[in-house]
Design an enzyme around this catalytic site. Structure first.
Site, PDB file in Angstrom:
ATOM      1  N   ASP A   1     -23.227  -4.258   8.816  1.00 55.44           N
ATOM      2  CA  ASP A   1     -24.547  -3.666   9.072  1.00 55.44           C
ATOM      3  C   ASP A   1     -24.395  -2.163   9.320  1.00 55.44           C
ATOM      4  O   ASP A   1     -25.048  -1.329   8.702  1.00 55.44           O
ATOM      5  CB  ASP A   1     -25.176  -4.321  10.305  1.00 55.44           C
ATOM      6  CG  ASP A   1     -25.233  -5.828  10.165  1.00 55.44           C
ATOM      7  OD1 ASP A   1     -24.517  -6.506  10.894  1.00 55.44           O
ATOM      8  OD2 ASP A   1     -25.963  -6.297   9.276  1.00 55.44           O
TER       9      ASP A   1
ATOM     10  N   TYR B   1     -12.649 -13.453   6.820  1.00 54.84           N
ATOM     11  CA  TYR B   1     -13.096 -13.984   8.112  1.00 54.84           C
ATOM     12  C   TYR B   1     -12.030 -14.916   8.682  1.00 54.84           C
ATOM     13  O   TYR B   1     -11.139 -15.376   7.957  1.00 54.84           O
ATOM     14  CB  TYR B   1     -14.432 -14.726   7.914  1.00 54.84           C
ATOM     15  CG  TYR B   1     -15.555 -13.812   7.483  1.00 54.84           C
ATOM     16  CD1 TYR B   1     -16.060 -13.841   6.185  1.00 54.84           C
ATOM     17  CD2 TYR B   1     -16.097 -12.876   8.366  1.00 54.84           C
ATOM     18  CE1 TYR B   1     -17.062 -12.986   5.771  1.00 54.84           C
ATOM     19  CE2 TYR B   1     -17.108 -12.010   7.959  1.00 54.84           C
ATOM     20  CZ  TYR B   1     -17.584 -12.068   6.668  1.00 54.84           C
ATOM     21  OH  TYR B   1     -18.567 -11.196   6.272  1.00 54.84           O
TER      22      TYR B   1
ATOM     23  N   GLN C   1     -13.387   4.248   6.975  1.00 56.11           N
ATOM     24  CA  GLN C   1     -13.990   3.745   5.737  1.00 56.11           C
ATOM     25  C   GLN C   1     -13.439   4.411   4.473  1.00 56.11           C
ATOM     26  O   GLN C   1     -13.122   3.736   3.490  1.00 56.11           O
ATOM     27  CB  GLN C   1     -15.512   3.993   5.779  1.00 56.11           C
ATOM     28  CG  GLN C   1     -16.343   2.772   6.066  1.00 56.11           C
ATOM     29  CD  GLN C   1     -17.834   3.067   5.969  1.00 56.11           C
ATOM     30  OE1 GLN C   1     -18.285   4.212   6.030  1.00 56.11           O
ATOM     31  NE2 GLN C   1     -18.619   2.023   5.831  1.00 56.11           N
TER      32      GLN C   1
ATOM     33  N   ARG D   1     -14.676  -9.252   1.902  1.00 59.54           N
ATOM     34  CA  ARG D   1     -15.636 -10.191   2.494  1.00 59.54           C
ATOM     35  C   ARG D   1     -17.006  -9.552   2.594  1.00 59.54           C
ATOM     36  O   ARG D   1     -17.191  -8.393   2.229  1.00 59.54           O
ATOM     37  CB  ARG D   1     -15.127 -10.644   3.870  1.00 59.54           C
ATOM     38  CG  ARG D   1     -15.262  -9.582   4.957  1.00 59.54           C
ATOM     39  CD  ARG D   1     -14.639  -9.987   6.288  1.00 59.54           C
ATOM     40  NE  ARG D   1     -15.229  -9.237   7.392  1.00 59.54           N
ATOM     41  CZ  ARG D   1     -14.722  -9.214   8.620  1.00 59.54           C
ATOM     42  NH1 ARG D   1     -13.632  -9.889   8.916  1.00 59.54           N
ATOM     43  NH2 ARG D   1     -15.325  -8.530   9.580  1.00 59.54           N
TER      44      ARG D   1
ATOM     45  N   GLU E   1     -20.433  -7.761   2.702  1.00 56.70           N
ATOM     46  CA  GLU E   1     -21.269  -7.024   1.744  1.00 56.70           C
ATOM     47  C   GLU E   1     -20.665  -5.677   1.365  1.00 56.70           C
ATOM     48  O   GLU E   1     -20.505  -5.367   0.181  1.00 56.70           O
ATOM     49  CB  GLU E   1     -22.667  -6.811   2.347  1.00 56.70           C
ATOM     50  CG  GLU E   1     -23.601  -6.030   1.431  1.00 56.70           C
ATOM     51  CD  GLU E   1     -25.071  -6.167   1.803  1.00 56.70           C
ATOM     52  OE1 GLU E   1     -25.482  -7.207   2.368  1.00 56.70           O
ATOM     53  OE2 GLU E   1     -25.827  -5.229   1.519  1.00 56.70           O
ATOM     54  N   ASP E   2     -20.270  -4.876   2.336  1.00 58.30           N
ATOM     55  CA  ASP E   2     -19.862  -3.503   2.001  1.00 58.30           C
ATOM     56  C   ASP E   2     -18.489  -3.467   1.361  1.00 58.30           C
ATOM     57  O   ASP E   2     -18.290  -2.810   0.336  1.00 58.30           O
ATOM     58  CB  ASP E   2     -19.894  -2.629   3.255  1.00 58.30           C
ATOM     59  CG  ASP E   2     -19.821  -1.145   2.884  1.00 58.30           C
ATOM     60  OD1 ASP E   2     -18.966  -0.458   3.444  1.00 58.30           O
ATOM     61  OD2 ASP E   2     -20.581  -0.725   2.000  1.00 58.30           O
ATOM     62  N   SER E   3     -17.512  -4.185   1.898  1.00 59.20           N
ATOM     63  CA  SER E   3     -16.177  -4.188   1.266  1.00 59.20           C
ATOM     64  C   SER E   3     -16.260  -4.872  -0.108  1.00 59.20           C
ATOM     65  O   SER E   3     -15.540  -4.509  -1.041  1.00 59.20           O
ATOM     66  CB  SER E   3     -15.148  -4.884   2.152  1.00 59.20           C
ATOM     67  OG  SER E   3     -15.493  -6.244   2.382  1.00 59.20           O
TER      68      SER E   3
HETATM   69  O1  TRH Z   1     -17.533  -6.799   8.513  1.00 59.33           O
HETATM   70  P1  TRH Z   1     -18.295  -7.643   7.576  1.00 59.33           P
HETATM   71  O2  TRH Z   1     -18.055  -9.097   7.647  1.00 59.33           O
HETATM   72  O3  TRH Z   1     -19.846  -7.378   7.776  1.00 59.33           O
HETATM   73  C1  TRH Z   1     -20.762  -8.449   7.615  1.00 59.33           C
HETATM   74  C2  TRH Z   1     -21.426  -8.331   6.263  1.00 59.33           C
HETATM   75  O4  TRH Z   1     -21.954  -7.049   6.089  1.00 59.33           O
HETATM   76  C3  TRH Z   1     -22.547  -9.344   6.134  1.00 59.33           C
HETATM   77  O5  TRH Z   1     -23.288  -9.124   4.941  1.00 59.33           O
HETATM   78  C4  TRH Z   1     -23.472  -9.247   7.310  1.00 59.33           C
HETATM   79  O6  TRH Z   1     -24.429 -10.271   7.227  1.00 59.33           O
HETATM   80  C5  TRH Z   1     -22.689  -9.388   8.580  1.00 59.33           C
HETATM   81  O7  TRH Z   1     -21.711  -8.322   8.643  1.00 59.33           O
HETATM   82  C6  TRH Z   1     -23.599  -9.294   9.761  1.00 59.33           C
HETATM   83  O8  TRH Z   1     -17.959  -7.213   6.066  1.00 59.33           O
HETATM   84  P2  TRH Z   1     -18.360  -5.937   5.249  1.00 59.33           P
HETATM   85  O9  TRH Z   1     -19.790  -5.973   4.859  1.00 59.33           O
HETATM   86  O10 TRH Z   1     -17.359  -5.814   4.173  1.00 59.33           O
HETATM   87  O11 TRH Z   1     -18.154  -4.706   6.232  1.00 59.33           O
HETATM   88  C7  TRH Z   1     -16.861  -4.326   6.599  1.00 59.33           C
HETATM   89  C8  TRH Z   1     -16.828  -2.816   6.745  1.00 59.33           C
HETATM   90  O12 TRH Z   1     -15.583  -2.439   7.312  1.00 59.33           O
HETATM   91  C9  TRH Z   1     -16.920  -2.127   5.397  1.00 59.33           C
HETATM   92  O13 TRH Z   1     -17.722  -0.971   5.529  1.00 59.33           O
HETATM   93  C10 TRH Z   1     -15.490  -1.728   5.125  1.00 59.33           C
HETATM   94  C11 TRH Z   1     -15.005  -1.414   6.512  1.00 59.33           C
HETATM   95  N1  TRH Z   1     -13.556  -1.441   6.716  1.00 59.33           N
HETATM   96  C12 TRH Z   1     -12.969  -0.264   7.123  1.00 59.33           C
HETATM   97  O14 TRH Z   1     -13.650   0.767   7.246  1.00 59.33           O
HETATM   98  N2  TRH Z   1     -11.627  -0.251   7.370  1.00 59.33           N
HETATM   99  C13 TRH Z   1     -10.861  -1.368   7.216  1.00 59.33           C
HETATM  100  O15 TRH Z   1      -9.636  -1.300   7.472  1.00 59.33           O
HETATM  101  C14 TRH Z   1     -11.483  -2.582   6.775  1.00 59.33           C
HETATM  102  C15 TRH Z   1     -10.642  -3.801   6.564  1.00 59.33           C
HETATM  103  C16 TRH Z   1     -12.859  -2.592   6.531  1.00 59.33           C
END
Ligand code: TRH
Length: 386
Positions: free
Chosen positions: A24, A206, A263, A279, A281-283
């Site tokens: 988010d 996860y 990021q 996993r 949305e963003d990654s």
């Molecule tokens: O962390 P998430 O599981 O976030 C989730 C999803 O967004 C999902 O859609 C939402 O419903 C839930 O939150 C509430 O996975 P996501 O979306 O990939 O976000 C991870 C963020 O972390 C992404 O911006 C990439 C960042 N990241 C880093 O900046 N450094 C890292 O080392 C890693 C592994 C990830």
């Protein structure tokens, strides 16, 4: 309908409530930063948990209630804030992931003339119904003049597209073209450089992901595999798995625990690896911009809706692949999300990598042919909705 130069809205408020994990905050931040840096908007990101954003952007002070980073004014969204009498309201209001704009703020929106434009940025899905819902208006039940518009990210021209920063793909290409830059990344991030010929894999998933089963498959590989494990479920699971292996060691697999990266640095990890396991949305989106083969674990929900999201995306992503590649991707992604059967599909996926690499590039190029989400949202707010 407002149009023309006076319709260009300069002040934007983006609201984000961190449900859990990082996505988010991660997505809302990318949106706010794009609005400020690429469109010159005056952006306030109202975030209830700045500490989560600080994990992604170490420049962010987790304790601050008001700070400016990358041209974005980050305000801590807490009880009574924003105080509309002091903070005013914006020309465009974006609530992310249905987080509900605060009541007093909505009342002030209804009282303002001209009415602010109001957008709900939805979660990403590849499902067909998204195209029919994108950009639809929804009049507010209490404040009739106010209309909220639903803005859906997506993979087709009939959606709002995907966030893609200006110059992102050029920066990726420059990184992937220069072995020196990649080597420097590995030394700075992991303290070593995976040897030429080894398969580099990044793991982000996860708690429920079958990490041990996948590591077992990699350990038995006929070629060396180096697995980068950002701090979190992947590194914890790998540590326990390596302990369980005892004197047997980790076979063809080398484990590389790395910090949870900022990021932009995480983008570089995705760009340098041959396979990215991601996993949420963003990654998930960033792995597609990396244009490398990847495996996706959607955010698991009790009602199993993540299986529908997985199937919808697989349908689009494998549509242009030959049978072997499509079968390899579908087999591994389903096993990864089911948590079983990895040993029968990992080899097939690894063997199909040359074809999967060119498919990943074609997919990325196809997505990049569409305008980015921030450009589309600005156009939508400035020239489409009143
Ligand atoms: O962390 P998430 O599981 O976030 C989730 C999803 O967004 C999902 O859609 C939402 O419903 C839930 O939150 C509430 O996975 P996501 O979306 O990939 O976000 C991870 C963020 O972390 C992404 O911006 C990439 C960042 N990241 C880093 O900046 N450094 C890292 O080392 C890693 C592994 C990830």
């Amino acid at each position: 309908m407002v149009s023309g130069p006076d319709a260009v809205a300069g002040r934007w408020d983006v609201f984000c409530r961190v449900v859990d994990n990082f996505g988010d905050a991660g997505v809302s931040w990318r949106l706010a930063r794009g609005l400020a840096l690429e469109h010159g908007k005056r952006v306030r990101l109202w975030l209830d948990d700045p500490a989560t954003l600080a994990r992604l952007r170490p420049e962010v002070d987790p304790a601050s209630s008001s700070q400016a980073v990358d041209g974005v004014e980050i305000r801590k969204w807490s009880a009574g804030l924003p105080d509309v009498a002091v903070d005013g309201i914006a020309d465009v209001v974006v609530e992310t992931f249905g987080c509900d704009t605060p009541g007093p703020y909505v009342e002030a929106m209804a009282a303002r003339s001209p009415r602010p434009r109001w957008v709900n940025l939805e979660y990403l899905s590849a499902e067909d119904w998204v195209e029919g819902c994108h950009a639809l208006p929804s009049p507010h039940p209490r404040f009739a003049p106010l209309t909220r518009h639903f803005f859906f990210p997506g993979f087709t021209s009939r959606t709002g597209g995907l966030i893609r920063e200006a110059g992102l793909l050029h920066r990726r290409d420059a990184f992937q073209r220069d072995p020196q830059i990649e080597a420097r990344f590995w030394v700075e991030t992991a303290g070593c450089i995976p040897p030429p010929g080894s398969l580099k894999v990044s793991l982000f998933g996860y708690e429920s992901a079958p990490f041990a089963a996948l590591l077992e498959c990699m350990a038995a590989s006929s070629t060396p595999i180096w697995a980068a494990l950002p701090a979190g479920p992947a590194s914890n699971a790998a540590e326990a798995w390596a302990r369980s292996r005892g004197a047997a060691g980790t076979g063809a697999l080398t484990l590389l625990p790395v910090p949870f990266l900022p990021q932009d640095r995480y983008d570089e990890l995705l760009w340098t690896c041959d396979v990215n396991i991601v996993r949420g949305e963003d990654s998930f989106v960033r792995a597609q911009w990396a244009s490398r083969p990847f495996v996706w674990q959607p955010y698991p929900t009790a009602d199993g809706a993540h299986w529908v999201k997985l199937g919808a995306f697989l349908g689009r992503y494998t549509g242009g692949m030959d049978r072997r590649c499509a079968g390899a991707v579908t087999g591994l992604w389903e096993a990864w999300n089911r948590g079983e059967g990895l040993d029968s599909v990992w080899q097939g996926f690894a063997a199909a990598l040359p074809g999967l690499r060119s498919s990943a590039r074609q997919w990325c190029d196809r997505l990049a042919a569409q305008p980015g989400l921030v450009d589309q949202l600005v156009d939508f707010a400035d020239h489409v909705i009143a």
